[in-house]
Design a protein around this motif. Structure first.
Motif, PDB file in Angstrom:
ATOM      1  N   LYS A  26     -17.362  -1.249 -15.532  1.00 32.41           N
ATOM      2  CA  LYS A  26     -17.628  -0.962 -16.946  1.00 32.41           C
ATOM      3  C   LYS A  26     -17.025   0.382 -17.381  1.00 32.41           C
ATOM      4  O   LYS A  26     -17.679   1.211 -18.012  1.00 32.41           O
ATOM      5  N   ARG A  27     -15.750   0.581 -17.027  1.00 23.32           N
ATOM      6  CA  ARG A  27     -15.013   1.799 -17.391  1.00 23.32           C
ATOM      7  C   ARG A  27     -13.900   1.447 -18.370  1.00 23.32           C
ATOM      8  O   ARG A  27     -12.723   1.398 -18.022  1.00 23.32           O
ATOM      9  N   GLN A  28     -14.292   1.175 -19.607  1.00 27.94           N
ATOM     10  CA  GLN A  28     -13.356   0.688 -20.619  1.00 27.94           C
ATOM     11  C   GLN A  28     -12.226   1.674 -20.891  1.00 27.94           C
ATOM     12  O   GLN A  28     -11.099   1.273 -21.140  1.00 27.94           O
ATOM     13  N   GLU A  29     -12.503   2.977 -20.838  1.00 28.43           N
ATOM     14  CA  GLU A  29     -11.452   3.957 -21.119  1.00 28.43           C
ATOM     15  C   GLU A  29     -10.324   3.862 -20.089  1.00 28.43           C
ATOM     16  O   GLU A  29      -9.146   4.009 -20.429  1.00 28.43           O
ATOM     17  N   VAL A  49      -9.625   1.057 -18.388  1.00 34.77           N
ATOM     18  CA  VAL A  49      -9.003  -0.246 -18.659  1.00 34.77           C
ATOM     19  C   VAL A  49      -7.936  -0.079 -19.738  1.00 34.77           C
ATOM     20  O   VAL A  49      -6.822  -0.607 -19.622  1.00 34.77           O
ATOM     21  N   ASP A  50      -8.270   0.675 -20.784  1.00 39.78           N
ATOM     22  CA  ASP A  50      -7.336   0.887 -21.890  1.00 39.78           C
ATOM     23  C   ASP A  50      -6.069   1.617 -21.428  1.00 39.78           C
ATOM     24  O   ASP A  50      -4.961   1.271 -21.846  1.00 39.78           O
ATOM     25  N   ILE A  73      -7.330  -2.962 -13.504  1.00 40.09           N
ATOM     26  CA  ILE A  73      -8.095  -3.359 -14.690  1.00 40.09           C
ATOM     27  C   ILE A  73      -9.298  -4.192 -14.283  1.00 40.09           C
ATOM     28  O   ILE A  73     -10.411  -3.980 -14.791  1.00 40.09           O
ATOM     29  N   TYR A 111     -11.859  -1.839 -12.848  1.00 40.07           N
ATOM     30  CA  TYR A 111     -12.461  -0.988 -13.875  1.00 40.07           C
ATOM     31  C   TYR A 111     -13.404  -1.778 -14.775  1.00 40.07           C
ATOM     32  O   TYR A 111     -14.424  -1.262 -15.230  1.00 40.07           O
ATOM     33  N   GLN A 112     -13.073  -3.051 -15.038  1.00 39.28           N
ATOM     34  CA  GLN A 112     -13.957  -3.875 -15.854  1.00 39.28           C
ATOM     35  C   GLN A 112     -15.271  -4.139 -15.128  1.00 39.28           C
ATOM     36  O   GLN A 112     -16.329  -4.133 -15.759  1.00 39.28           O
TER      37      GLN A 112
END
Length: 152
Positions: free
Chosen positions: A75-78, A80-81, A68, A71-72
């Motif tokens: 800037k890969r929010q999908e 992270v989710d 996470i 990924y943050q």
């Protein structure tokens, strides 16, 4: 019922319910457990081996938290989710997390038990605390708390 059997039963429930994301995460958990069994040539079916199963789950949560963070930064929010959802599912199999007060009490008891006086004694304290806190606390944060206690 052992933790591994509980996870297997949850997999069957997820299959019946058609919950694909939960099923995929549970399959990842079972694959990680199976990998440990194959590498160590042991079976984690017994209740005595729940600590090893907890260690596997704890490691999986830690890996996802690290992912996470990466990924943050990217800037890969999908992604992270997805990782956050997997953490939630994995944590359903972990025991209730310890509160900060409980952690501090356990640290104080371990420091008294070992007679730890400096940072050099940190290994002794961690040796006592790790089995007690496995899957119930972030050991990185606990390590920082022990360092602060021993440096005071």
């Amino acid at each position: 019922m052992s933790l591994k059997l509980q996870i297997t039963e949850e997999m069957k429930t997820a299959m019946r319910a058609g919950d694909k994301s939960r099923l995929a995460t549970i399959r990842l958990i079972l694959a990680a457990i199976k990998q440990i069994e194959v590498d160590s040539r042991i079976s984690l079916d017994d209740d005595d081996d729940d600590n090893q199963t907890l260690a596997v789950l704890d490691k999986m949560v830690k890996q996802r938290r690290e992912s996470i963070a990466q990924y943050q930064k990217a800037k890969r929010q999908e992604l992270v989710d997805i990782e956050a959802a997997e953490i939630e599912i994995i944590q359903t199999f972990l025991p209730q997390p310890l509160t900060d007060g409980e952690i501090n009490d356990m640290i104080n008891a371990a420091v008294e038990q070992t007679g730890a006086a400096s940072i050099r004694d940190m290994g002794k304290v961690m040796g006592i605390l790790k089995p007690q806190m496995q899957g119930r606390a972030d050991m990185g944060a606990v390590s920082g708390m022990i360092k602060a206690r021993l440096n005071a």
